[in-house]
Scaffold this active site. Structure first.
Site, PDB file in Angstrom:
ATOM      1  N   MET A 294      -7.459   9.759   8.590  1.00 26.42           N
ATOM      2  CA  MET A 294      -7.982  10.158   7.282  1.00 26.42           C
ATOM      3  C   MET A 294      -8.932  11.351   7.410  1.00 26.42           C
ATOM      4  O   MET A 294     -10.028  11.361   6.850  1.00 26.42           O
ATOM      5  CB  MET A 294      -8.689   8.969   6.602  1.00 26.42           C
ATOM      6  CG  MET A 294      -7.758   7.802   6.329  1.00 26.42           C
ATOM      7  SD  MET A 294      -8.592   6.357   5.620  1.00 26.42           S
ATOM      8  CE  MET A 294      -9.383   5.686   7.080  1.00 26.42           C
TER       9      MET A 294
ATOM     10  N   ASP B 188       0.817  -1.215   0.000  1.00 31.52           N
ATOM     11  CA  ASP B 188       0.000   0.000   0.000  1.00 31.52           C
ATOM     12  C   ASP B 188       0.852   1.267   0.000  1.00 31.52           C
ATOM     13  O   ASP B 188       2.068   1.226   0.230  1.00 31.52           O
ATOM     14  CB  ASP B 188      -0.927   0.012   1.214  1.00 31.52           C
ATOM     15  CG  ASP B 188      -2.237  -0.707   0.959  1.00 31.52           C
ATOM     16  OD1 ASP B 188      -2.484  -1.083  -0.197  1.00 31.52           O
ATOM     17  OD2 ASP B 188      -3.011  -0.900   1.919  1.00 31.52           O
TER      18      ASP B 188
ATOM     19  N   LYS C   6      -3.731   3.419  -2.588  1.00 33.53           N
ATOM     20  CA  LYS C   6      -4.834   4.335  -2.865  1.00 33.53           C
ATOM     21  C   LYS C   6      -4.615   5.569  -2.002  1.00 33.53           C
ATOM     22  O   LYS C   6      -4.711   5.498  -0.777  1.00 33.53           O
ATOM     23  CB  LYS C   6      -6.183   3.692  -2.543  1.00 33.53           C
ATOM     24  CG  LYS C   6      -6.477   2.425  -3.336  1.00 33.53           C
ATOM     25  CD  LYS C   6      -7.917   1.983  -3.181  1.00 33.53           C
ATOM     26  CE  LYS C   6      -8.211   1.391  -1.834  1.00 33.53           C
ATOM     27  NZ  LYS C   6      -7.616   0.064  -1.645  1.00 33.53           N
TER      28      LYS C   6
END
Length: 258
Positions: free
Chosen positions: A175, A40, A62
Site C-alpha cells: 500500500m 474484498d 475498500k
C-alpha cells in the site's frame, strides 16, 4: 441459501495474492461451506465461482478511498449475516493477518458471541516478489526482510520505515505506490544510489507488470506508476536477482552507448 437450523460462524479466508490457483485447499474447502460470502477488492472474482450455487456474494471492498462500506459496517455485517445465514466466509486478499484488519474483525465477531475460524492465505509480500524471481533472502545478500505498510492513519510514513532503510535488510512495502517518491527519498538518505528496487503491480495475475531500477533513476520510474492499480515495492540488493532487473539494466546501458 439460508439455513433452517442456524449455527452461526464466521470464517476469515485468505484468498492469496491474485492468482486463483494460489488459494489454499483449506480456503477452497471453507468457501464450499459458505452460506454467504463477503469479499474484498483484491480478491480474484474467479474464486467466487467455487461457492455453491445461489450463495450470495457481497462486495465490501475498500480501494483508493472508495469505500462501499466502512470497517464498522463490515464488522456488523459479519455478525448479522452469521445470525441470518449461518456460515459466513469473509474472503480477504493475501493473508487476513497481514495488514488485512483480520484480527479486528475476529475480535468484534467473537465479542458478539459468534464462533470464528481463520484460514491463512498466501501473502503478496512474499509470493509477488517470488513470482518475478526475487528472493527476499539469499545467503551473502540479505539475511532478513521487513514488510511495512506505507499507509498509516495520520498520513505520514511509518517510523519503522526509516529504521528499515538504515539497515541492509530487504524492504517490502505494501500500500505504498502513492508515496513512492517519499519512500525513495527516505531510502536515499541511508543507502547507495545504485540500490535496486522493483515495483510490481497486479502480482501473480495474467496482467502482472514489473518495473525495476535503482535509486538514482527512480524519478523516471515514478512517472510510469499507475497508482490506481494495486502493487508492492521491494527495495534491496535481492532485486538484482530478477531477470527483469538485468534486462532493464542492459537496455539502459545500450541506450547510453548510442
Amino acid at each position: 441459501m439460508k439455513n433452517d437450523k442456524i449455527n452461526s460462524k464466521v470464517i476469515l479466508v485468505g484468498a492469496g495474492p491474485g492468482d486463483k490457483d494460489l488459494l489454499t485447499i483449506k480456503g477452497y474447502n471453507a468457501i464450499k461451506q459458505a452460506n454467504i460470502i463477503l469479499y474484498d477488492a483484491l480478491v480474484n472474482k474467479e474464486i467466487l465461482s467455487y461457492a455453491n450455487k445461489n450463495v450470495p456474494c457481497i462486495y465490501v471492498g475498500k480501494r483508493n478511498n472508495n469505500h462501499k462500506y466502512s470497517q464498522d459496517d463490515i464488522n456488523e455485517m459479519l455478525v448479522t449475516n452469521a445470525i441470518e445465514y449461518g456460515t459466513v466466509v469473509r474472503l480477504k486478499g493475501g493473508d487476513p493477518f497481514v495488514f488485512g484488519r483480520g484480527s479486528e474483525e475476529i475480535d468484534y465477531v467473537e465479542s458478539r458471541g459468534i464462533e470464528t475460524e481463520l484460514v491463512p492465505g498466501v501473502t503478496s509480500a512474499i509470493s509477488v516478489p517470488a513470482s518475478q524471481g526475487i528472493p527476499l533472502t539469499k545467503r551473502g545478500i540479505s539475511n532478513s526482510f521487513w514488510v511495512i505498510t506505507a499507509t498509516v492513519s495520520d498520513g505520514s510514513l511509518p517510523k519503522d520505515f526509516a529504521l528499515a532503510a538504515q539497515s541492509s535488510t530487504t524492504i517490502v512495502v505494501l500500500m505504498g505506490l502513492r508515496k513512492f517518491s517519499l519512500l525513495i527519498n527516505e531510502v536515499q538518505k541511508y543507502r547507495q544510489g545504485y540500490t535496486p528496487f522493483a515495483v510490481i503491480q497486479n502480482g501473480t495475475c495474467a496482467d502482472e507488470k514489473i518495473m525495476t531500477g535503482t535509486i538514482n533513476n527512480a524519478t523516471n520510474i515514478a512517472k510510469e506508476i499507475d497508482v490506481t492499480v494495486p502493487g508492492i515495492i521491494v527495495f534491496g540488493d535481492v532485486v538484482s536477482e530478477s531477470t527483469s532487473f538485468m534486462d532493464e539494466e542492459i537496455q539502459r546501458v545500450l541506450e547510453l552507448s548510442l
